[in-house]
Write a protein that holds these residues in place. Sequence first.
Motif, short mmCIF file in Angstrom:
data_model
loop_
_atom_site.label_atom_id
_atom_site.label_comp_id
_atom_site.label_asym_id
_atom_site.label_seq_id
_atom_site.Cartn_x
_atom_site.Cartn_y
_atom_site.Cartn_z
N ARG A 168 0.80 -1.21 0.00
CA ARG A 168 0.00 0.00 0.00
C ARG A 168 0.84 1.27 0.00
O ARG A 168 0.44 2.30 -0.49
CB ARG A 168 -0.93 0.00 1.20
N GLY B 166 3.63 -0.57 19.99
CA GLY B 166 3.39 -0.77 18.56
C GLY B 166 2.37 0.20 17.99
O GLY B 166 2.59 0.82 16.95
N TRP B 167 1.27 0.32 18.72
CA TRP B 167 0.21 1.21 18.25
C TRP B 167 0.73 2.63 18.14
O TRP B 167 0.50 3.31 17.14
CB TRP B 167 -0.97 1.12 19.24
N GLN C 51 0.93 5.20 14.88
CA GLN C 51 0.33 6.53 14.92
C GLN C 51 1.36 7.60 14.59
O GLN C 51 1.12 8.51 13.81
CB GLN C 51 -0.28 6.81 16.30
N VAL D 180 1.05 2.44 8.11
CA VAL D 180 1.75 1.18 8.39
C VAL D 180 0.79 0.03 8.66
O VAL D 180 -0.10 0.13 9.49
CB VAL D 180 2.71 1.33 9.59
N ASN D 181 0.97 -0.99 7.89
CA ASN D 181 0.17 -2.22 8.08
C ASN D 181 0.81 -3.02 9.22
O ASN D 181 2.01 -3.26 9.20
CB ASN D 181 0.19 -3.00 6.75
N GLN D 182 -0.05 -3.43 10.18
CA GLN D 182 0.48 -4.20 11.32
C GLN D 182 1.15 -5.49 10.87
O GLN D 182 2.05 -5.97 11.52
CB GLN D 182 -0.64 -4.53 12.31
N TYR E 270 4.69 -5.60 13.05
CA TYR E 270 5.08 -6.53 14.12
C TYR E 270 6.19 -7.48 13.69
O TYR E 270 7.11 -7.71 14.47
CB TYR E 270 3.85 -7.24 14.69
N ARG F 180 -3.49 0.77 30.89
CA ARG F 180 -3.59 -0.51 30.19
C ARG F 180 -2.18 -1.06 30.07
O ARG F 180 -1.23 -0.31 30.04
CB ARG F 180 -4.14 -0.29 28.78
N HIS G 56 -3.47 -3.40 20.55
CA HIS G 56 -3.41 -2.63 19.31
C HIS G 56 -4.81 -2.44 18.73
O HIS G 56 -5.20 -1.34 18.34
CB HIS G 56 -2.52 -3.37 18.32
N GLU H 299 -7.67 -2.61 20.25
CA GLU H 299 -8.51 -1.77 21.10
C GLU H 299 -8.22 -0.30 20.88
O GLU H 299 -9.13 0.52 20.74
CB GLU H 299 -8.28 -2.10 22.58
N MET H 300 -6.95 0.02 20.83
CA MET H 300 -6.56 1.40 20.61
C MET H 300 -7.10 1.88 19.26
O MET H 300 -7.60 2.98 19.13
CB MET H 300 -5.03 1.55 20.62
N SER H 301 -6.95 0.99 18.29
CA SER H 301 -7.38 1.33 16.94
C SER H 301 -8.89 1.57 16.89
O SER H 301 -9.35 2.58 16.35
CB SER H 301 -6.99 0.17 16.02
N ARG I 169 -9.91 4.76 18.49
CA ARG I 169 -9.66 5.94 17.68
C ARG I 169 -10.80 6.15 16.67
O ARG I 169 -11.28 7.25 16.50
CB ARG I 169 -8.32 5.81 16.93
N ALA J 55 -7.99 -2.80 9.40
CA ALA J 55 -6.72 -2.07 9.40
C ALA J 55 -5.60 -2.97 9.89
O ALA J 55 -4.48 -2.93 9.40
CB ALA J 55 -6.84 -0.84 10.29
#
Lengths: 114, 904
Positions: free
Chosen positions: A5, A28-29, A33, A45-47, A51, A74, B39, B41-43, B46, B64
């Motif tokens: 992509r 990671g998240w 972002q 970025v595709n996870q 990862y 968390r 990840h 959950e955060m996503s 948002r 995503a």
Amino acid sequence: MADERTGMLQGTLELLVLKIISLEPMHGWGITQRIEQLSEQVFQVNQGSLYPALERLTRGGWIRSEWRTTESNRRARYYELTAAGRRRLVAEHGGWKRSSAAVNAILAWNGALP
Amino acid sequence: MTPFTDWWVRLRGALVAALAGVLAGARRDREHVDEAQFHLEMSAARFERQGVPRDEAWRRARLAFGGAQQVREQARDARGGEPFATVARDVRYALRQLQHSPGFALAAVITLALGIGANTALFSVFDGVLRRPLPFPAADRLVIVWETDRVSGTTREPGSWPDYVDFAAESRTMASMAAFTGLESNFTPARGEPQRLATMAVTHGYFALMGVGTLHGRSMAATDDVPGAAPVVVLGERFWRARFGGNPAVVGTTIRLDDAPRQVIGIVPAGADFAVDQVHARAAYHGPYSGVGDVDAWIPMQASEASYPRDTHPFFMVGRLSDRASLATASDEFTRVAARLEKDYRSNTGRGVLLESLEDVVFAPVRPVIYLLLAAVALVLLVACVNVANLLLARGAARAREVAVRAALGASFSRLGQQFLVESLLLSMVGGTLGVALAWAALRALIPFLPSDVPRVDAVQIDAPVLLATLATSVLVGLAFGLLPTWQALKVDVNDTLKGEGRGTSHGVTRRRLREGLVVGELAMSVMLVLCAGLMLRSVWSVLRVDPGFDADGVLKAEFTLPAARYPQDIKRFPDWPATHAFTREVLQRVRGIPGVEAAAIASSHPLDAGFTNSFVVVGREAEARNWPEISVRQVTPGYLATMHGTLRRGRSLGDGDDARAPLVAVINEAAARRYFEGRDPLGQDIRFWGITRRIVGVVGDEHVRGPAEVAPPAVYASVAQAPVVSGALLVRSTRSLSELAPQVQRVIWAVDPQLAIHGVEPLRETLQASLGSRRFTTVVLGAFAALTLLLALVGIHGVLSYSTSQRRREIGIRLALGATRGDAAGLVVRGGVWLAATGTALGLLGAAAASRLVTGLLFGVTRSDPVTYLAVATLVLVASVVAMTIPALRAARVAPTEALRLE
């Protein structure tokens, strides 16, 4: 292997990750972002790429991770650079600057020989 | 260290090593899932902040995220390369799951171990006893030829020597025939205590017919088998190893048997005596051979019509069918020969033949019992499986979130299925391994209860076929479970679950219904087993409650056979056998001198030995007597009635005055009085057997000499002083502990005759219990199975109710807040539970009504539709169920009304 992509090269993603977590440990998240934000949504970025990249960097000994609690209370896994990672970031950054300068130079070529 | 423990240690080592390797990666995997979950959950959060509705937000977050799981797994597979990698990873994952719920893992493994272990134990019994063929070549061609007696109604009697000779000579359907009979002999070694040997007298062709070769030396030749030939003996392998250390040089030497020298000519392998015991056990009567398994010595029969006339029947006949014959054609032929013999000889009046394949003779009595228990143990496994399924379902609720996350991460259902499968296989394998250990322990406890006539008990072991069967069972069980959570996973609504709203929704109800259904099924199966066990228990109880006509408690038994060499048995001088009389007198006198001994007697057969029967006449009614069944002849010393607590019904009992110089007398039992003296007075009548006339002076109560569950046969008692005993039992009644008494009694006998072999020294109570044979065995095993399944079913009930109570805390809280009492709250739980228990019990009783058909043959004094047992079982199960409900009920009663305010 290129990300379909974004067309981002795999090595590039690793460089960006190293750069981003060199300033502060991040999960990671957060990394995704930050990349989106700084690249002004150019890079999404595709996870599926992120990862595995994180895992490769961990196995290479350039980054390490630990579980911490986020501001919203968390548990998340935070990544940070190792000493080896810092050296690698410097080397890769240098490499990137040289090669991107070279690419730019070629792209800016107007046909005249230097 | 047995091979088994050695194997177990090795396996354990391998398992530990494997687990250690696997555990290392388990942690890392867990973290990946948590990380992905965070990840996502955060996503989703948002997207929600951007105003996307929650469901849609989650959907987009998953899009995503885009199959990171698969990507990672593909990356790994590419890295791993070896096929073991994904399985190893699944095993790691499974182990981690189990680590998270050790209680569940433990409960599941123990349940499975019990279920699989019970199956392994019983299968090894089946495998050792039934499944293997007889140890003889072409064993299916071997046939036992019984004689039948229409007069007494017996169908399995040994035959006479002349009959055997005629059958063997005239038969075309048999390739060959042989005869054999068990006897006991005294072995007097050069050093050490004399020993009683189980000996088999056989015609010389016996080994060739059975297809048994010798380990050393030679088998019997025709020349060994003629009356007056030099005395020889063939030793059994076990005796030879135990006594002579397996030294082949024994062949050619001479040993002393019954005080006479016999030359050892050969050694036959241990399997040579297979089926001998069962043939004796099935017979209506047989000589003094206690059938204790291994035959120690084999001697040539050396029979002739002079020594064994046509009217005595001591010999078992075995034949090998010729290639063209079948059991049916042989039966026809033998029936024709028997009919001719009946016409030609008076002694054969009413005699026919019955041909039975040797396999049937050996296995017919044990087959139904083992099949019954196999069916029962399958039920145990089923209950165990249902129980674990129930545990899995209970966990399913807890795991729904995990399933949802993994599904969200793009794990396909087949991938999840594989994972669950690995997890349940892991459980069932560990359970199976533990089960083998349990089975091994159970067998050691079980084998002593096996009825004495069960063949090849020593072959019962946990060996390769048994382990294979266990492995197959474990895999099957594991597969069955693996499918359950997968199927559940398919029904998980990913979105609901991830939002933490997976409770109280419709599929929660479905799951509860399913679990309740399983518990009901579990209970029903258990009730079936409990009822059959209950019927068996009542039978054993009835058998033991039968008044056998003697009191076995507090009586010690010791058996002996007096060798003819030192105790001359000159038929012409009978009953004047001084040596024998002296032995009886001396032993009784000394035994009565032992402190604590109340009474003692010597009898030709102890009260649980059917002994032998004889034809007889009542003087003056000879013509009638021809159609009478034979009478059981028993020789006893005068103290017998007092020792055995027998009852005198009429006249007098045998006394010290009834010696060799006094008029010959006899006492009969009530069965004989009823059978032969219906409407007459037996007292004063003369009865003649062995060519000797005796006057009947008394009538005594019946003794159940064939075991408490069998009718007492007509019997006549003669005084030992007037009818000396060459082989019999010493019976000693004492108030002291019999185990203390036993060595003293043995010493007393050896004080009288140091060379006499004594055997069967045990309390008569034990003899009585052993006589319950397969009834006792079945009761013990079935009882254990029933208890096990009931326990599992109760655990199931408890589990289901605990779960539903925890689910309904809020509802209960509301009820309490609205004024319901704590009793009401507990009642709510118990009501639900009672409904389950009642349904399960009712279904179980219906099933039992059909299943009890399997135990019908073993019942005694109770019918299979016995209402008392049904009622008792129903009560027991319901009461036990209510007990199982108390904990969840109390928990419900302790719910605080504020629970109503608790947010879901």
